[in-house]
Scaffold this motif. Structure first.
Motif, PDB file in Angstrom:
ATOM      1  N   ASN A 113       0.817  -1.225   0.000  1.00 49.33           N
ATOM      2  CA  ASN A 113       0.000   0.000   0.000  1.00 49.33           C
ATOM      3  C   ASN A 113       0.844   1.266   0.000  1.00 49.33           C
ATOM      4  O   ASN A 113       0.557   2.227   0.710  1.00 49.33           O
ATOM      5  N   VAL A 114       1.887   1.261  -0.809  1.00 49.33           N
ATOM      6  CA  VAL A 114       2.766   2.424  -0.921  1.00 49.33           C
ATOM      7  C   VAL A 114       2.447   3.176  -2.205  1.00 49.33           C
ATOM      8  O   VAL A 114       2.244   2.570  -3.262  1.00 49.33           O
ATOM      9  N   MET A 115       2.416   4.504  -2.102  1.00 46.41           N
ATOM     10  CA  MET A 115       2.138   5.367  -3.248  1.00 46.41           C
ATOM     11  C   MET A 115       3.279   6.361  -3.424  1.00 46.41           C
ATOM     12  O   MET A 115       3.708   7.003  -2.459  1.00 46.41           O
ATOM     13  N   LEU A 116       3.760   6.487  -4.673  1.00 52.10           N
ATOM     14  CA  LEU A 116       4.790   7.467  -5.002  1.00 52.10           C
ATOM     15  C   LEU A 116       4.197   8.506  -5.943  1.00 52.10           C
ATOM     16  O   LEU A 116       3.629   8.160  -6.978  1.00 52.10           O
ATOM     17  N   GLY A 117       4.335   9.773  -5.589  1.00 52.68           N
ATOM     18  CA  GLY A 117       3.895  10.840  -6.476  1.00 52.68           C
ATOM     19  C   GLY A 117       4.825  10.964  -7.675  1.00 52.68           C
ATOM     20  O   GLY A 117       5.844  10.264  -7.779  1.00 52.68           O
ATOM     21  N   PRO A 118       4.501  11.871  -8.607  1.00 52.41           N
ATOM     22  CA  PRO A 118       5.339  12.030  -9.792  1.00 52.41           C
ATOM     23  C   PRO A 118       6.739  12.526  -9.443  1.00 52.41           C
ATOM     24  O   PRO A 118       6.935  13.291  -8.510  1.00 52.41           O
ATOM     25  N   ARG A 119       7.705  12.016 -10.175  1.00 52.11           N
ATOM     26  CA  ARG A 119       9.104  12.436 -10.082  1.00 52.11           C
ATOM     27  C   ARG A 119       9.732  12.166  -8.716  1.00 52.11           C
ATOM     28  O   ARG A 119      10.630  12.892  -8.292  1.00 52.11           O
ATOM     29  N   VAL A 120       9.275  11.128  -8.059  1.00 52.05           N
ATOM     30  CA  VAL A 120       9.949  10.687  -6.843  1.00 52.05           C
ATOM     31  C   VAL A 120      11.260  10.012  -7.234  1.00 52.05           C
ATOM     32  O   VAL A 120      11.322   9.248  -8.198  1.00 52.05           O
ATOM     33  N   GLY A 121      12.319  10.303  -6.471  1.00 52.53           N
ATOM     34  CA  GLY A 121      13.612   9.681  -6.710  1.00 52.53           C
ATOM     35  C   GLY A 121      14.079   8.900  -5.496  1.00 52.53           C
ATOM     36  O   GLY A 121      14.197   9.469  -4.409  1.00 52.53           O
ATOM     37  N   LEU A 122      14.301   7.607  -5.672  1.00 52.68           N
ATOM     38  CA  LEU A 122      14.825   6.756  -4.611  1.00 52.68           C
ATOM     39  C   LEU A 122      16.273   6.440  -4.978  1.00 52.68           C
ATOM     40  O   LEU A 122      16.538   5.642  -5.876  1.00 52.68           O
ATOM     41  N   TYR A 123      17.204   7.093  -4.286  1.00 52.30           N
ATOM     42  CA  TYR A 123      18.608   7.070  -4.677  1.00 52.30           C
ATOM     43  C   TYR A 123      19.445   6.302  -3.653  1.00 52.30           C
ATOM     44  O   TYR A 123      19.787   6.830  -2.601  1.00 52.30           O
ATOM     45  N   THR A 124      19.779   5.057  -3.968  1.00 44.17           N
ATOM     46  CA  THR A 124      20.643   4.290  -3.066  1.00 44.17           C
ATOM     47  C   THR A 124      22.119   4.605  -3.297  1.00 44.17           C
ATOM     48  O   THR A 124      22.960   4.220  -2.491  1.00 44.17           O
TER      49      THR A 124
END
Length: 212
Positions: A103-114
């Motif tokens: 149940n996770v939601m990401l809005g536009p242009r989310v960046g997940l940077y490892t």
């Protein structure tokens, strides 16, 4: 079959590694090719987009949708739970693992940077060493548009991150966090639940009245 090698193992262990030294079988091109296919698929072909997304990510639930365009580094280092949604232009820079709950939601242009780079310029530029740390996003999290999550961060369950925030440190469960760097401004609890349950009841009543 993925072939293990020193540089690749170093990368996934969160240690310094040399990207150019990763064995060809372990490089990131395969995931990028799948992302390219997703981005070239007609938006109305929803089932093909879903199938390609499941092929691109390492692990998924049954119910998910990622709105193109989407960008990954490896893709296979991303795992998502059930009922996952990402809006357009999201980036999964997964040199290390990105683990996302249900149940996770990401809005536009989310960046997940490892991915990260040494602060010493010689190690960064001459030796060209880099590193990556995992990102964990627990159940029921909503990240607003243009949120950036940096390496090594965990975001606790039920938390909301406001649009444009840069998350540099762990955020606890049941929180609203905003800013750069993101800071908790409010804890979520019974008051918010009561408010939104009341709004939902009014919505359902209005919908029922409109159908008479």
């Amino acid at each position: 079959m993925v072939v293990m090698d020193f540089e690749y193992q170093q990368m996934l262990a969160g240690e310094l590694y040399l990207a150019a030294g990763i064995a060809p079988e372990n490089k990131s091109v395969h995931g990028k090719k799948i992302a390219q296919k997703i981005n070239q698929t007609p938006i109305e072909d929803r089932q093909k987009i879903i199938a390609l997304t499941k092929e691109m990510f390492g692990k998924t639930g049954q119910d998910l949708f990622v709105t193109p365009p989407v960008y990954v580094d490896y893709g296979r280092h991303v795992s998502v739970g059930e009922h996952f949604y990402a809006n357009m232009d999201c980036i999964f820079l997964d040199v290390n693992r990105i683990m996302i709950g249900d149940n996770v939601m990401l809005g536009p242009r989310v960046g997940l940077y490892t991915a990260g780079h040494p602060l010493d310029s010689d190690v960064r530029n001459i030796d060209q060493l880099e590193f990556g740390l995992p990102i964990v996003i627990e159940d029921n999290v909503w990240l607003g548009g243009n949120v950036v999550v940096l390496p090594g961060v965990t975001i606790g369950k039920n938390t909301v991150i406001g649009s444009g925030s840069v998350v540099t440190k762990d955020i606890p469960a049941d929180s609203i966090a905003v800013g750069n760097p993101a800071k908790v401004i409010k804890k979520l609890g019974a008051k918010e639940k009561e408010y939104w349950e009341d709004k939902k009841a009014k919505y359902l009543a209005a919908k029922k009245a409109s159908q008479r």
